[in-house]
Design a protein around this motif. Structure first.
Motif, PDB file in Angstrom:
ATOM      1  N   GLY A   1      -9.621   3.968   0.051  1.00 12.38           N
ATOM      2  CA  GLY A   1      -8.998   3.806   1.214  1.00 12.38           C
ATOM      3  C   GLY A   1      -7.525   3.694   1.293  1.00 12.38           C
ATOM      4  N   GLU A   2      -7.057   3.974   2.563  1.00 17.50           N
ATOM      5  CA  GLU A   2      -5.409   3.550   3.536  1.00 17.50           C
ATOM      6  C   GLU A   2      -4.382   2.380   2.170  1.00 17.50           C
ATOM      7  OE1 GLU A   2      -4.568   5.180   6.395  1.00 17.50           O
ATOM      8  OE2 GLU A   2      -6.243   6.629   6.994  1.00 17.50           O
ATOM      9  N   GLU A   3      -5.388   1.520   2.545  1.00 20.40           N
ATOM     10  CA  GLU A   3      -4.044  -0.028   1.950  1.00 20.40           C
ATOM     11  C   GLU A   3      -4.817  -0.584   0.758  1.00 20.40           C
ATOM     12  OE1 GLU A   3      -4.148  -2.562   5.981  1.00 20.40           O
ATOM     13  OE2 GLU A   3      -3.103  -0.750   6.695  1.00 20.40           O
TER      14      GLU A   3
ATOM     15  N   GLY B   1       1.111  -0.849  -0.047  1.00 21.25           N
ATOM     16  CA  GLY B   1       0.350  -0.290   0.026  1.00 21.25           C
ATOM     17  C   GLY B   1       0.873   1.263   0.238  1.00 21.25           C
TER      18      GLY B   1
ATOM     19  N   MET C   1      -6.076   3.977  -4.590  1.00 21.30           N
ATOM     20  CA  MET C   1      -5.886   3.386  -4.014  1.00 21.30           C
ATOM     21  C   MET C   1      -7.103   3.496  -2.962  1.00 21.30           C
ATOM     22  SD  MET C   1      -3.202   3.159  -2.941  1.00 21.30           S
ATOM     23  CE  MET C   1      -3.087   1.842  -1.816  1.00 21.30           C
TER      24      MET C   1
END
Length: 81
Positions: A28-30, A12, A26
């Motif tokens: 979200g963050e991951e 990520g 992306m």
């Protein structure tokens, strides 16, 4: 060109999303979301994204040497720091 991302390797870092936002994003963050097929108009950006992935999670079939040129450009930029 056909793209495969090993999501077990992907950490990520989002370098691909930064360099080729029309192909990689992306969620979200991951969570990486990507199109498994990229057109020729994305070739240079995808090559840079492949070269910049810190964990080498991206494979692109059909780059025809563009990845090697971009890898040299990324390496040159890293050396300049």
């Amino acid at each position: 060109m056909r793209l495969v991302v090993d999501l077990n390797k992907c950490q990520g870092y989002a370098q691909c999303a930064f360099l080729a936002p029309d192909v990689f994003t992306m969620h979200g963050e991951e969570a990486l979301v990507y199109s498994p097929w990229a057109g020729d108009e994305h070739r240079e950006k995808v090559a840079r994204a492949v070269a910049a992935c810190p964990v080498q999670a991206i494979t692109a079939d059909g780059l025809d040497g563009a990845a090697e040129r971009s890898a040299g450009a990324v390496q040159g930029a890293s050396d300049a720091r």
